[in-house]
Design an enzyme around this catalytic site. Structure first.
Site, mmCIF file in Angstrom:
data_model
loop_
_atom_site.group_PDB
_atom_site.id
_atom_site.type_symbol
_atom_site.label_atom_id
_atom_site.label_comp_id
_atom_site.label_asym_id
_atom_site.label_seq_id
_atom_site.Cartn_x
_atom_site.Cartn_y
_atom_site.Cartn_z
ATOM 1 N N ARG A 1 -8.253 34.586 32.823
ATOM 2 C CA ARG A 1 -8.744 33.360 32.202
ATOM 3 C C ARG A 1 -10.178 33.580 31.754
ATOM 4 O O ARG A 1 -11.070 33.805 32.564
ATOM 5 C CB ARG A 1 -8.648 32.171 33.162
ATOM 6 C CG ARG A 1 -9.109 30.872 32.504
ATOM 7 C CD ARG A 1 -8.609 29.625 33.209
ATOM 8 N NE ARG A 1 -9.157 29.469 34.548
ATOM 9 C CZ ARG A 1 -8.998 28.363 35.291
ATOM 10 N NH1 ARG A 1 -8.292 27.342 34.811
ATOM 11 N NH2 ARG A 1 -9.518 28.289 36.507
ATOM 12 N N ARG B 1 -8.320 48.067 51.257
ATOM 13 C CA ARG B 1 -7.238 47.408 50.524
ATOM 14 C C ARG B 1 -7.227 47.918 49.086
ATOM 15 O O ARG B 1 -8.259 47.966 48.420
ATOM 16 C CB ARG B 1 -7.429 45.890 50.556
ATOM 17 C CG ARG B 1 -6.354 45.110 49.815
ATOM 18 C CD ARG B 1 -6.321 43.675 50.295
ATOM 19 N NE ARG B 1 -5.776 43.593 51.640
ATOM 20 C CZ ARG B 1 -6.110 42.658 52.529
ATOM 21 N NH1 ARG B 1 -7.008 41.749 52.220
ATOM 22 N NH2 ARG B 1 -5.557 42.630 53.720
ATOM 23 N N ARG C 1 -11.613 41.117 47.071
ATOM 24 C CA ARG C 1 -10.575 40.960 48.096
ATOM 25 C C ARG C 1 -9.542 39.937 47.661
ATOM 26 O O ARG C 1 -8.336 40.165 47.774
ATOM 27 C CB ARG C 1 -11.211 40.550 49.431
ATOM 28 C CG ARG C 1 -10.214 40.414 50.568
ATOM 29 C CD ARG C 1 -10.924 40.432 51.916
ATOM 30 N NE ARG C 1 -11.862 39.323 52.055
ATOM 31 C CZ ARG C 1 -11.534 38.123 52.562
ATOM 32 N NH1 ARG C 1 -10.293 37.898 52.960
ATOM 33 N NH2 ARG C 1 -12.440 37.180 52.683
ATOM 34 N N TYR C 2 -10.008 38.802 47.130
ATOM 35 C CA TYR C 2 -9.071 37.787 46.657
ATOM 36 C C TYR C 2 -8.235 38.312 45.489
ATOM 37 O O TYR C 2 -7.036 38.039 45.388
ATOM 38 C CB TYR C 2 -9.817 36.525 46.212
ATOM 39 C CG TYR C 2 -10.445 35.715 47.323
ATOM 40 C CD1 TYR C 2 -10.265 36.052 48.661
ATOM 41 C CD2 TYR C 2 -11.227 34.605 47.036
ATOM 42 C CE1 TYR C 2 -10.846 35.300 49.674
ATOM 43 C CE2 TYR C 2 -11.814 33.851 48.043
ATOM 44 C CZ TYR C 2 -11.620 34.204 49.358
ATOM 45 O OH TYR C 2 -12.200 33.457 50.349
ATOM 46 N N VAL D 1 -4.072 31.620 41.118
ATOM 47 C CA VAL D 1 -5.320 31.621 40.348
ATOM 48 C C VAL D 1 -6.430 31.991 41.315
ATOM 49 O O VAL D 1 -6.626 31.305 42.319
ATOM 50 C CB VAL D 1 -5.620 30.241 39.725
ATOM 51 C CG1 VAL D 1 -6.821 30.333 38.790
ATOM 52 C CG2 VAL D 1 -4.412 29.688 39.005
ATOM 53 N N PRO E 1 -2.279 27.852 46.165
ATOM 54 C CA PRO E 1 -3.638 28.223 46.568
ATOM 55 C C PRO E 1 -3.764 29.518 47.356
ATOM 56 O O PRO E 1 -4.884 29.926 47.665
ATOM 57 C CB PRO E 1 -4.060 27.034 47.442
ATOM 58 C CG PRO E 1 -2.781 26.574 48.067
ATOM 59 C CD PRO E 1 -1.719 26.794 47.022
ATOM 60 N N PHE F 1 -3.864 18.649 35.906
ATOM 61 C CA PHE F 1 -4.117 17.250 36.257
ATOM 62 C C PHE F 1 -5.586 16.982 36.563
ATOM 63 O O PHE F 1 -6.136 15.949 36.201
ATOM 64 C CB PHE F 1 -3.237 16.867 37.454
ATOM 65 C CG PHE F 1 -3.734 15.700 38.247
ATOM 66 C CD1 PHE F 1 -3.653 14.416 37.730
ATOM 67 C CD2 PHE F 1 -4.295 15.864 39.508
ATOM 68 C CE1 PHE F 1 -4.114 13.327 38.455
ATOM 69 C CE2 PHE F 1 -4.766 14.783 40.237
ATOM 70 C CZ PHE F 1 -4.671 13.513 39.709
ATOM 71 N N LEU F 2 -6.245 17.940 37.193
ATOM 72 C CA LEU F 2 -7.607 17.692 37.664
ATOM 73 C C LEU F 2 -8.588 17.574 36.507
ATOM 74 O O LEU F 2 -9.269 16.558 36.339
ATOM 75 C CB LEU F 2 -8.015 18.799 38.634
ATOM 76 C CG LEU F 2 -7.133 18.907 39.886
ATOM 77 C CD1 LEU F 2 -7.441 20.187 40.651
ATOM 78 C CD2 LEU F 2 -7.322 17.696 40.783
ATOM 79 N N ASP F 3 -8.677 18.624 35.679
ATOM 80 C CA ASP F 3 -9.577 18.549 34.522
ATOM 81 C C ASP F 3 -9.150 17.437 33.575
ATOM 82 O O ASP F 3 -9.991 16.750 32.985
ATOM 83 C CB ASP F 3 -9.600 19.884 33.777
ATOM 84 C CG ASP F 3 -10.854 20.693 34.084
ATOM 85 O OD1 ASP F 3 -11.953 20.139 33.958
ATOM 86 O OD2 ASP F 3 -10.730 21.863 34.452
ATOM 87 N N ASP G 1 -12.750 23.171 43.007
ATOM 88 C CA ASP G 1 -13.371 24.011 41.991
ATOM 89 C C ASP G 1 -14.045 23.079 40.997
ATOM 90 O O ASP G 1 -14.220 21.895 41.272
ATOM 91 C CB ASP G 1 -12.367 24.976 41.352
ATOM 92 C CG ASP G 1 -11.342 24.280 40.468
ATOM 93 O OD1 ASP G 1 -11.380 23.033 40.352
ATOM 94 O OD2 ASP G 1 -10.498 24.982 39.880
#
EC number: 2.3.3.9
Length: 726
Positions: free
Chosen positions: A338, A311, A123-124, A116, A539, A456-458, A629
């Site tokens: 997303r 790249r 670049r990412y 994600v 990650p 899990f986080l949200d 995030d």
């Protein structure tokens, strides 16, 4: 900024120019038709959007009142009855199976890691798209997956002792993944292709081959010599690269120079929690990078030391199968995008009443028309070979909101001339009302769903906010041991399998948030495929390569087949509220909890507000870098707000903690020339004021979301100063 009027929409000039000059040409969609349909979509569906948000608030008010009268539910049957009475918990319909069609194998049948990444960072985005393949040697050598003990330090140059450890680890992996009929991969002295079979020579001179000869998928040759052997296990490829002159291969008795892993099978290009997109300027950047990915021409100039290079997206790989027939292997991750959820609006476009349009509707229309460069009549078909577009839809509350997203997608397809159900949906199971009604959520999108994923986080953030009035929550670090978490994770798999997702869609698990701790990830994250998840979030591309080894060790399809007969997780466990029954925390424990939450909040918020960075690696109180995030921010802010509300801490204590931790965060960022210190003047630091808002006003934030505060404060900064450039 000037605006262009189109059929009742007032579009910022730069966004209009981007759409007309860059996004639409080549799609077959004319600007006039595009804006006419866009306007209809906005003006007909925005009222429904607002009504759904009002329904969220109404449910929250009813829950608040119930908790104020009853506290944390001790009688779960009575609590469940209340939730059913108010319509929060809906009746479960008959069994069914999803009917999604034209799904690419990367989603339907191949189990493997998922990245994600913020789509605003070219670049990412390119790194993620190209992370379909990664060097196992590099991933092991460059991380703590290989210990630095016994003279195996990374150092500045190549360390042969460390290299030996890497090669030994990789050979042991091959013994597990593609075992030989006799001997071990560590003893291999030569490889050859003989009559369509892999011919292996051992150091002893003995000959052997693969225990399962069908694991040889193909070879690649240069100048008449085989330079790579493509093997396969559980649908995933591993490539053994031969180079007698290579830096590693020259010293290897089999001339194996590298082992390349098929790694990130899919990648989510994120317009949501990992980006800071508050206006037309930001949205154009997100959309233009998505356009470059769909057209295949996205590029980024990268500087590493004295080396400067451009790249681009990697070309596909060519191999020859054992029967001599050429075939192609994808070299890029299958890309999903997303969109944002139903909550936020964006000033980039105003409706006929001057109101900001729902950002989710804008994302759907714009990202879909851009996808036509890949899947349209003249599309490249380089991302989806099956002609589908994959949209992950986050933060939906219950089946009515899923049905609304389906309605948006249907209208977009009609507007753009797409076949029905071209736009597939990934459902993030990250809100409590979606979890408890998951079967009906999937039913609402049964012709489109390609993905369900526990977040899990949200989900923890929503758990805290939903039951804010029930009492003080347990410590954040104890949440993973709470009864509701295990039930939630199992429930997602159970419901997904019951609805026929196996072999048709992804059942996903959440993020490994510690990108520097790869040894721990190798040890622990295998639990995800063992739990029946055919994808899980990582990650980085390096983490994807290492996590891919787990899918060689675990046959997820077999695991899912075995899980279909287990007893479904208990709804009563999911409904249990993680309130501390008899809190006996010491003052030191309370302060440490505050410090840890405050550091995570400030370390993330300061870069979001001041630099527009939506995803950061932030050191925690133990100096472990954690990927932060908006989801992690939501937990920390809501947890502090909950303890403040219930008197575990005072407002003065919260403010003192935030100010003290701001100075520490300032120190941690001292090497960043673009960084603006917060502690120099708390009153004028917009970032610090945003952090204060998130905690002190945390109870009044809709469902505990952080976006309203972040967007307002980021826009304030952009209006009053030239934002820092990264």
């Amino acid at each position: 900024m000037a605006r262009v009027e189109q059929f009742g929409l007032a579009i910022e000039q730069d966004l209009y120019d981007f759409l007309v000059s860059e996004a639409l040409p080549g799609t077959g969609v004319e600007p006039e038709a595009f804006f006419q349909h866009f306007s209809s979509l906005v003006h007909e569906l925005a009222p429904k959007n607002r009504a759904l948000l009002a329904k969220r608030d109404a449910f929250q008010a009813q829950l608040d009142n119930w908790y104020k009268q009853n506290g944390a539910p001790s009688d779960l049957a009575a609590y469940e009855a209340f939730l059913r009475d108010i319509g929060y918990l809906l009746p479960e319909g008959p069994d069914f199976s999803v009917t999604t069609s034209n799904v690419d194998a990367e989603i339907a049948s191949i189990a493997g890691p998922q990245l994600v990444v913020p789509v605003m960072n070219a670049r990412y985005a390119l790194n993620a798209a190209n992370a379909r393949w990664g060097s196992l040697y590099d991933a092991l050598y460059g991380t703590d997956a290989i210990s630095e003990a016994d003279g195996a330090e990374k150092g500045r140059g190549y360390n042969p002792k460390r290299g030996e450890k890497v090669i030994a680890w990789a050979r042991a992996f091959l013994d597990q993944s593609v075992p030989l009929a006799g001997g071990r991969w560590a003893d291999v002295a030569g490889l050859a292709l003989t009559d369509g079979y892999l011919d292996v020579t051992l150091a002893s001179g003995d000959k052997t081959g693969l225990m399962d000869p069908s694991q040889l998928a193909g070879t690649f040759s240069e100048d008449g010599s085989v330079t790579s052997y493509l093997l396969r296990r559980n649908g995933l490829h591993v490539e053994i690269c031969i180079d007698a002159k290579g830096a590693i291969g020259a010293a290897d008795k089999a001339n194996i120079n590298d082992i390349r892993m098929e790694s990130a099978i899919t990648a989510i290009m994120d317009c949501e929690d990992s980006v800071a997109a508050v206006d037309a300027e930001d949205k154009i950047l997100a959309y233009s990078n998505w356009l470059g990915l769909m057209k295949g021409d996205l590029e980024e100039v990268v500087t590493k030391g004295d080396h400067v290079f451009t790249r681009t997206l990697n070309p596909d790989l060519e191999f020859t199968d054992p029967q001599g027939k050429p075939f192609t292997v994808a070299s890029r991750s299958l890309m999903l995008i997303r969109n944002v959820g139903h909550l936020m609006t964006n000033p980039a476009i105003l409706d006929r009443d001057g109101a900001e349009v729902p950002e989710g509707i804008m994302d759907a229309m714009v990202t879909a028309v851009i996808a036509l460069h890949d899947i349209g009549p003249n599309g490249r078909r380089k991302n989806s070979r099956r002609g589908s577009m994959y949209v992950v839809k986050p933060k939906m509350h219950g089946p009515e909101e899923v049905a609304f997203a389906v309605e948006i997608f249907t209208r977009v397809e009609q507007a753009l001339g797409m076949e029905p159900n071209t736009i597939k949906m990934g459902i993030m199971d990250e809100e409590r009302r979606t979890t408890v009604n998951l079967k009906e959520c999937i039913r609402a999108a049964k012709d489109r769903v390609v993905f369900i994923n526990t977040g899990f986080l949200d989900r923890t953030g929503d758990e805290i906010h939903t039951s804010m009035e029930a009492g003080p929550m347990i410590r954040k670090g104890d949440m993973k041991q709470a009864a509701w978490i295990a039930a939630y994770e199992n429930w997602n798999v159970d419901i997904g399998l019951q609805c026929g997702l196996s072999g048709h869609a992804q059942i996903g698990k959440g993020m490994w948030a510690m990108p520097d701790l790869m040894a721990a990830m190798l040890e622990q994250k295998i639990a995800h495929p063992k739990a029946g998840a055919n994808t899980a979030w990582v990650p980085s591309p390096t983490a994807a390569t290492l996590h891919a080894t787990h899918y060689h060790q675990v046959d997820v399809a077999g695991v899912q087949a075995g899980l279909k007969s287990r007893t479904r997780a208990k709804l009563s466990d999911i409904l249990s509220v993680p309130v501390a029954s008899r809190p006996n925390w010491t003052p030191e424990e309370i302060q440490r909890e505050l410090d840890n939450n405050a550091q995570g909040i400030l370390g993330y918020v300061v870069r979001w507000i001041d630099q527009g960075i939506g995803c950061s690696k932030v050191p925690d109180i133990n100096n472990v870098g954690l990927m932060e995030d908006r989801a992690t921010l939501r937990i920390s802010a809501q947890h502090m707000a909950n303890w403040l509300h219930h008197g575990v801490v005072t407002e003065a204590q919260v403010i003192e903690t935030l100010k003290r931790m701001a100075a520490i965060v300032d120190q941690q960022n001292a090497g960043d020339s673009a960084y603006r210190p917060m502690a120099a003047d708390f009153d004028t630091s917009i970032a610090f004021q945003a952090a204060l808002d998130l905690v002190l006003k945390g109870r009044e934030q809709p469902n505990g979301y952080t976006e309203p505060v972040l967007h307002r404060r980021r826009l304030e900064l952009k209006a009053t100063a030239i934002p820092a450039k990264v």
